[in-house]
Motif scaffolding. Structure first.
Motif, short mmCIF file in Angstrom:
data_model
loop_
_atom_site.label_atom_id
_atom_site.label_comp_id
_atom_site.label_asym_id
_atom_site.label_seq_id
_atom_site.Cartn_x
_atom_site.Cartn_y
_atom_site.Cartn_z
N ARG A 185 -72.14 -28.51 28.22
CA ARG A 185 -72.87 -28.25 29.47
C ARG A 185 -72.94 -26.74 29.67
O ARG A 185 -72.09 -26.16 30.35
CB ARG A 185 -72.18 -28.95 30.63
CG ARG A 185 -72.20 -30.47 30.50
CD ARG A 185 -71.58 -31.18 31.70
NE ARG A 185 -72.20 -30.85 32.96
CZ ARG A 185 -73.36 -31.36 33.42
NH1 ARG A 185 -74.02 -32.21 32.69
NH2 ARG A 185 -73.83 -31.01 34.59
N ARG A 210 -79.14 -24.33 33.61
CA ARG A 210 -79.26 -25.67 34.20
C ARG A 210 -78.12 -26.59 33.75
O ARG A 210 -78.13 -27.77 34.07
CB ARG A 210 -80.60 -26.28 33.80
CG ARG A 210 -81.79 -25.58 34.42
CD ARG A 210 -83.09 -26.29 34.03
NE ARG A 210 -84.22 -25.42 34.26
CZ ARG A 210 -84.68 -24.52 33.39
NH1 ARG A 210 -84.13 -24.38 32.22
NH2 ARG A 210 -85.70 -23.76 33.71
N ASN A 245 -77.69 -27.89 30.97
CA ASN A 245 -78.30 -29.00 30.23
C ASN A 245 -78.15 -28.88 28.71
O ASN A 245 -78.78 -29.61 27.96
CB ASN A 245 -79.78 -29.12 30.59
CG ASN A 245 -80.58 -27.91 30.18
OD1 ASN A 245 -80.04 -26.90 29.72
ND2 ASN A 245 -81.89 -27.98 30.34
#
Length: 175
Positions: free
Chosen positions: A88, A92, A94
């Protein structure tokens, strides 16, 4: 009279030596204060601590020609190297991290774990930079892969055959 003259000469010589010593010490002290800071570049990545704290990307050093950049939200990543990771990371969180190569090439040292894909910064044949990426596994196996300017290279768990998770250590880009 002779002794008086000799004493005067000794006192004068001692006074002159003391004056020279004081002036020399002051000169050394002043020159240390007056000298500007060193202009030697240490290549530490500017803002690295903030990027690590917010985006969990450890940028170590570079020549200033590969810079951390926000990844676009759509599929168009022209002009950006795009790194995909199972962690992570990124603005973001992501697992996508992007870099912009400024000029004809550059170098960046970093630590980015869980990397499984590295995409070049060109979207069509003949565009983009040639990139060499240095990676390592937790077991210490080091590899260097070539990333085509307009393609994607799968590494680590996404490689063929699938390998161990990899940490990206360095990017070197050329035209």
């Amino acid at each position: 009279m002779r002794n008086l003259l000799r004493t005067a000469l000794i006192v004068s010589a001692a006074g002159a030596a003391a004056t020279i010593a004081v002036v020399s010490a002051q000169g050394a002290e002043n020159s240390a204060v007056d000298e500007p800071p060193s202009l030697a570049e240490d290549y530490t990545y500017p803002g690295a601590a903030q990027i690590l704290a917010t985006d969990h990307v450890q940028l170590i050093s570079g020549d200033g020609h590969i810079v951390y950049a926000a990844c676009p939200t759509g599929p168009d990543t022209v002009g950006l190297l795009q790194i995909s990771t199972s962690e992570r990371v990124g603005p973001r969180q992501n697992g996508k991290v992007c870099f912009h190569v400024l000029g004809s090439g550059g170098q960046l040292s970093l630590k980015l774990p869980g990397v499984y894909s590295i995409r070049g910064d060109g979207l069509s044949t003949g565009q983009g930079h040639k990139v060499k990426a240095a990676l390592t596994t937790d077991a210490g196996q080091h590899t260097t892969v070539d990333v085509p300017p307009d393609g994607t290279t799968q590494v680590g768990i996404a490689g063929t055959p699938a390998g161990d998770p990899t940490t990206l250590l360095e990017l070197n880009a050329t035209t």
